[in-house]
Design an enzyme around this catalytic site. Structure first.
Site, mmCIF file in Angstrom:
data_model
loop_
_atom_site.group_PDB
_atom_site.id
_atom_site.type_symbol
_atom_site.label_atom_id
_atom_site.label_comp_id
_atom_site.label_asym_id
_atom_site.label_seq_id
_atom_site.Cartn_x
_atom_site.Cartn_y
_atom_site.Cartn_z
ATOM 1 C CB ALA A 1 -3.307 -1.819 12.203
ATOM 2 C CG ASN B 1 -2.191 0.773 1.018
ATOM 3 O OD1 ASN B 1 -2.153 1.918 0.601
ATOM 4 N ND2 ASN B 1 -3.323 0.177 1.355
ATOM 5 N NE ARG C 1 -8.327 -14.229 15.743
ATOM 6 C CZ ARG C 1 -8.616 -14.690 14.516
ATOM 7 N NH1 ARG C 1 -8.527 -15.982 14.260
ATOM 8 N NH2 ARG C 1 -9.022 -13.856 13.571
ATOM 9 C CG HIS D 1 22.478 6.208 14.040
ATOM 10 N ND1 HIS D 1 23.371 7.065 13.433
ATOM 11 C CD2 HIS D 1 21.262 6.510 13.521
ATOM 12 C CE1 HIS D 1 22.720 7.858 12.591
ATOM 13 N NE2 HIS D 1 21.440 7.528 12.622
#
Length: 199
Positions: free
Chosen positions: A174, A97, A197, A129
């Site tokens: 998300a 996306n 799950r 870093h």
């Protein structure tokens, strides 16, 4: 019936206008790219910047961008193999996306076939870093390979960090941050991502 036909007509016009508006942006980022991917030709719906001294290998039907998501017309996908020896491999039919960020600094990133990645996903194989305060600007960053299996679904805003391994068919929720291993066939979420799950 007539209203439905008119709606479809408006959608067709908007899509054509959108493609025309996006085309110059896609070409601009192609010209700015310094690394040419090998393998299949990507489908660019949103601009993609391919940069770096490493190697990128794309499978067939890999897609960047999605029309019906935020920042389609203002963002871009950043794909970087920063140094010689850095490598990114993406399997067939994987879709990314809008506003993807992938950067390899040498550990290597491998993404399997048929993946589905939400908007604003970030994938890194490095800390970038040295973490020690006295060496943060001069030291050497730690790198570790990232392995993402086939048919993995990664939700919007997720981050996949160095050393992560995600098994086939897994779902990453998300906003999750993946720092370790996620087994095949599970849903994982959180920071750090944990199995929620089985599928």
């Amino acid at each position: 019936m007539r209203a439905e036909s008119e709606r479809r007509g408006r959608e067709r016009i908007a899509r054509t206008a959108g493609d025309l508006a996006q085309a110059p942006r896609i070409w601009k980022y192609r010209l700015l790219s310094t690394c040419r991917p090998g393998g299949g030709a990507p489908r660019r719906l949103q601009p993609v910047l391919f940069i770096g001294k490493g190697e990128i290998e794309l499978g067939e039907g890999v897609q960047f961008g999605w029309r019906q998501s935020p920042l389609f017309f203002s963002g871009y996908c950043h794909v970087e193999v920063a140094v010689e020896g850095a490598r990114l491999e993406v399997g067939d039919r994987t879709e990314f996306n809008n506003n993807l960020m992938i950067k390899s600094e040498g550990g290597g990133i491998r993404i399997g076939r048929d993946g589905l990645f939400g908007a604003h996903v970030e994938i890194f194989d490095s800390d970038f870093h040295d973490l020690h305060p006295e060496r943060r600007k001069t030291g050497k960053a730690r790198v570790a390979p990232v392995e993402i299996g086939d048919n993995v679904f990664v939700g919007m805003g997720a981050r996949i960090l160095k050393g992560a391994k995600i098994g086939d068919d897994a779902v990453v929720g998300a906003g999750s941050v993946v720092t370790g291993e996620i087994p095949a066939g599970v849903v994982a979420a959180g920071n750090p991502a944990r199995v929620v799950r089985e599928l």
